[in-house]
Design a protein around this motif. Structure first.
Motif, PDB file in Angstrom:
ATOM      1  N   UNK A  56       0.841  -1.202   0.000  1.00 52.88           N
ATOM      2  CA  UNK A  56       0.000   0.000   0.000  1.00 52.88           C
ATOM      3  C   UNK A  56       0.880   1.256   0.000  1.00 52.88           C
ATOM      4  N   UNK A  57       0.438   2.290  -0.716  1.00 48.07           N
ATOM      5  CA  UNK A  57       1.229   3.530  -0.708  1.00 48.07           C
ATOM      6  C   UNK A  57       1.248   4.138   0.684  1.00 48.07           C
ATOM      7  N   UNK A  58       2.250   4.947   0.945  1.00 47.75           N
ATOM      8  CA  UNK A  58       2.330   5.630   2.235  1.00 47.75           C
ATOM      9  C   UNK A  58       2.894   7.033   2.024  1.00 47.75           C
ATOM     10  N   UNK A  59       2.631   7.874   3.010  1.00 49.77           N
ATOM     11  CA  UNK A  59       3.155   9.246   2.992  1.00 49.77           C
ATOM     12  C   UNK A  59       3.898   9.454   4.299  1.00 49.77           C
ATOM     13  N   UNK A 103       2.242  14.604  -0.316  1.00 53.06           N
ATOM     14  CA  UNK A 103       2.637  13.787  -1.447  1.00 53.06           C
ATOM     15  C   UNK A 103       1.471  13.385  -2.314  1.00 53.06           C
ATOM     16  N   UNK A 104       1.801  13.013  -3.556  1.00 54.04           N
ATOM     17  CA  UNK A 104       0.816  12.495  -4.494  1.00 54.04           C
ATOM     18  C   UNK A 104       0.834  10.977  -4.406  1.00 54.04           C
ATOM     19  N   UNK A 105      -0.343  10.382  -4.327  1.00 47.93           N
ATOM     20  CA  UNK A 105      -0.446   8.937  -4.205  1.00 47.93           C
ATOM     21  C   UNK A 105      -1.545   8.414  -5.121  1.00 47.93           C
ATOM     22  N   UNK A 106      -1.473   7.118  -5.421  1.00 47.58           N
ATOM     23  CA  UNK A 106      -2.528   6.458  -6.193  1.00 47.58           C
ATOM     24  C   UNK A 106      -3.179   5.413  -5.300  1.00 47.58           C
TER      25      UNK A 106
END
Length: 136
Positions: free
Chosen positions: A73-76, A82-85
């Motif tokens: 999973x994406x994280x910040x 930040x840009x995430x999908x």
């Protein structure tokens, strides 16, 4: 903090902003990819998955995330923007009304209340919108 050209498009005080929605029909369902910008004001990193991150349909039902086993999973990171999908697996009924992304209490409408007929989308042909106003 550095800011790129994309950050200028979003209000500097907005913690959550929509970049792009990509909807791809997969027979009786659809995969929704949301590209969003999020400001993580927390002192710790945020993994972008439930219960901190949820997509809700018009009935308030949580739409399941679409996560491939090989993807993390994406994280910040903490104290960054930040840009995430984010990916979700939609049923036909999810497209009947609004879709709202919720990240740690911040809410963002990603699809307005105008119904979308999944049958009118060509299978495996992605459609892209840059606002919550989805029109075919």
């Amino acid at each position: 903090m550095e800011s790129g050209p994309a950050e200028a498009e979003m209000s500097s005080d907005a913690p959550l902003g929509l970049r792009r929605c990509t909807l791809e029909r997969d027979f009786g369902n659809a995969r929704l990819d949301l590209e969003v910008r999020y400001k993580n004001a927390s002192p710790r990193p945020l993994s972008m998955q439930p219960p901190d991150v949820r997509l809700l349909n018009a009935a308030g039902k949580e739409v399941p995330p679409f996560i491939l086993p090989v993807e993390r999973p994406p994280s910040i990171e903490a104290q960054t923007t930040g840009d995430i999908r984010l990916r979700f697996w939609l049923e036909k009924a999810d497209l009947a009304g609004t879709l709202t992304l919720e990240i740690r209490g911040q809410r963002l409408e990603v699809k307005n209340s105008t119904p979308m007929d999944l049958e009118k989308l060509e299978n495996a042909k992605p459609r892209v919108w840059t606002s919550a106003d989805w029109k075919l």
